[in-house]
Design an enzyme around this catalytic site. Sequence first.
Site, PDB file in Angstrom:
ATOM      1  N   ASN A  65      22.697  35.669 -16.402  1.00 14.96           N
ATOM      2  CA  ASN A  65      22.099  34.567 -15.642  1.00 14.96           C
ATOM      3  C   ASN A  65      21.933  34.869 -14.153  1.00 14.96           C
ATOM      4  OD1 ASN A  65      24.773  34.494 -15.050  1.00 14.96           O
ATOM      5  ND2 ASN A  65      25.193  32.515 -16.010  1.00 14.96           N
ATOM      6  N   HIS A  90      26.057  34.682  -9.564  1.00 12.77           N
ATOM      7  CA  HIS A  90      27.334  33.969  -9.530  1.00 12.77           C
ATOM      8  C   HIS A  90      27.381  33.198  -8.220  1.00 12.77           C
ATOM      9  CE1 HIS A  90      31.656  33.142  -9.408  1.00 12.77           C
ATOM     10  NE2 HIS A  90      31.584  33.482  -8.139  1.00 12.77           N
ATOM     11  N   GLU A 124      37.513  34.396  -3.620  1.00  9.26           N
ATOM     12  CA  GLU A 124      36.559  35.417  -4.065  1.00  9.26           C
ATOM     13  C   GLU A 124      36.046  36.273  -2.895  1.00  9.26           C
ATOM     14  OE1 GLU A 124      33.630  33.081  -6.162  1.00  9.26           O
ATOM     15  OE2 GLU A 124      35.043  32.571  -7.769  1.00  9.26           O
ATOM     16  N   TYR A 135      37.328  37.126 -12.038  1.00 11.82           N
ATOM     17  CA  TYR A 135      37.188  36.233 -13.191  1.00 11.82           C
ATOM     18  C   TYR A 135      38.549  35.881 -13.789  1.00 11.82           C
ATOM     19  CZ  TYR A 135      32.040  36.637 -13.461  1.00 11.82           C
ATOM     20  OH  TYR A 135      30.680  36.557 -13.221  1.00 11.82           O
ATOM     21  N   LYS A 164      23.951  39.562  -9.953  1.00 13.14           N
ATOM     22  CA  LYS A 164      24.539  40.325 -11.043  1.00 13.14           C
ATOM     23  C   LYS A 164      23.625  41.497 -11.427  1.00 13.14           C
ATOM     24  CE  LYS A 164      27.029  36.273 -12.924  1.00 13.14           C
ATOM     25  NZ  LYS A 164      27.230  35.454 -14.165  1.00 13.14           N
TER      26      LYS A 164
HETATM   27  P1  IDP Z   1      29.248  29.912 -13.940  1.00 21.60           P
HETATM   28  O1  IDP Z   1      28.826  31.340 -13.634  1.00 21.60           O
HETATM   29  O2  IDP Z   1      28.068  29.009 -14.122  1.00 21.60           O
HETATM   30  O3  IDP Z   1      30.275  29.383 -12.960  1.00 21.60           O
HETATM   31  P2  IDP Z   1      31.437  30.276 -15.828  1.00 21.60           P
HETATM   32  O4  IDP Z   1      31.822  29.276 -16.873  1.00 21.60           O
HETATM   33  O5  IDP Z   1      32.346  30.431 -14.643  1.00 21.60           O
HETATM   34  O6  IDP Z   1      29.947  29.970 -15.385  1.00 21.60           O
HETATM   35  O7  IDP Z   1      31.315  31.693 -16.584  1.00 21.60           O
HETATM   36  C1  IDP Z   1      31.221  32.907 -15.866  1.00 21.60           C
HETATM   37  C2  IDP Z   1      30.116  33.743 -16.486  1.00 21.60           C
HETATM   38  O8  IDP Z   1      30.508  34.150 -17.803  1.00 21.60           O
HETATM   39  C3  IDP Z   1      28.785  33.009 -16.686  1.00 21.60           C
HETATM   40  O9  IDP Z   1      27.984  32.973 -15.520  1.00 21.60           O
HETATM   41  C4  IDP Z   1      28.163  33.807 -17.805  1.00 21.60           C
HETATM   42  O10 IDP Z   1      27.602  35.044 -17.330  1.00 21.60           O
HETATM   43  C5  IDP Z   1      29.373  34.138 -18.682  1.00 21.60           C
HETATM   44  N1  IDP Z   1      29.641  33.110 -19.714  1.00 21.60           N
HETATM   45  C6  IDP Z   1      30.144  31.869 -19.507  1.00 21.60           C
HETATM   46  N2  IDP Z   1      30.304  31.191 -20.660  1.00 21.60           N
HETATM   47  C7  IDP Z   1      29.909  32.045 -21.641  1.00 21.60           C
HETATM   48  C8  IDP Z   1      29.842  31.923 -23.069  1.00 21.60           C
HETATM   49  O11 IDP Z   1      30.189  30.896 -23.668  1.00 21.60           O
HETATM   50  N3  IDP Z   1      29.365  33.009 -23.751  1.00 21.60           N
HETATM   51  C9  IDP Z   1      28.985  34.152 -23.115  1.00 21.60           C
HETATM   52  N4  IDP Z   1      29.041  34.310 -21.770  1.00 21.60           N
HETATM   53  C10 IDP Z   1      29.488  33.273 -21.033  1.00 21.60           C
HETATM   54 MG    MG Z   2      32.224  30.070 -12.612  1.00 24.71          MG
END
Ligand code: IDP
Ligand code: MG
Length: 140
Positions: free
Chosen positions: A118, A121, A132, A51, A11
């Site tokens: 983070n 992805h 994807e 997404y 990212k």
């Molecule tokens: P993942 O990347 O661990 O699969 P997902 O739930 O698919 O997590 O969420 C996609 C991305 O959206 C996350 O990696 C993070 O950057 C962001 N994200 C997920 N949940 C939250 C939240 O509750 N608040 C803010 N950003 C979030």
């Molecule tokens: Mg995810």
Amino acid sequence: MSTERTLVLIKPDGVRRGLVGEVVRRVEAKGYTLAALRLVRATPDLLAAHYAEHTAKPFYPALVGYMLSGPVVALIAEGERVVEGFRSLAGATDPTTAAPGTIRGDLARDWGSNPIQNIVHGSDSPASAEREIAIWFPEA
Ligand code: IDP
Ligand code: MG
């Protein structure tokens, strides 16, 4: 295609902080093979497809802003159980509690901003991975 594939995105925070090599090193050191790799600028349409499960979530606009904030490195990694294996390398979504030893646990933190930043992805299932990969590598 017999071997499993997954889509990994480094990212914009990962690219900006100079962590592309470190993430790729971990993928390769684990033993997975790189099948494709490119530096891309995401677009709102591409992110809406990628997404799709999150477009109605409250954090979605912030997530799009984050993913458009700079270039992303997209790669395809290959190997038996690579979807599960890369999720394990990446660690939990929240970098504050992601286990040390994982990409998110070692290289990311809470910067007090929305959304969660983070570094990476990783596809969450083989079916998501193929969906994807078709979005980020339409020619693959
Ligand atoms: P993942 O990347 O661990 O699969 P997902 O739930 O698919 O997590 O969420 C996609 C991305 O959206 C996350 O990696 C993070 O950057 C962001 N994200 C997920 N949940 C939250 C939240 O509750 N608040 C803010 N950003 C979030
Ligand atoms: Mg995810």
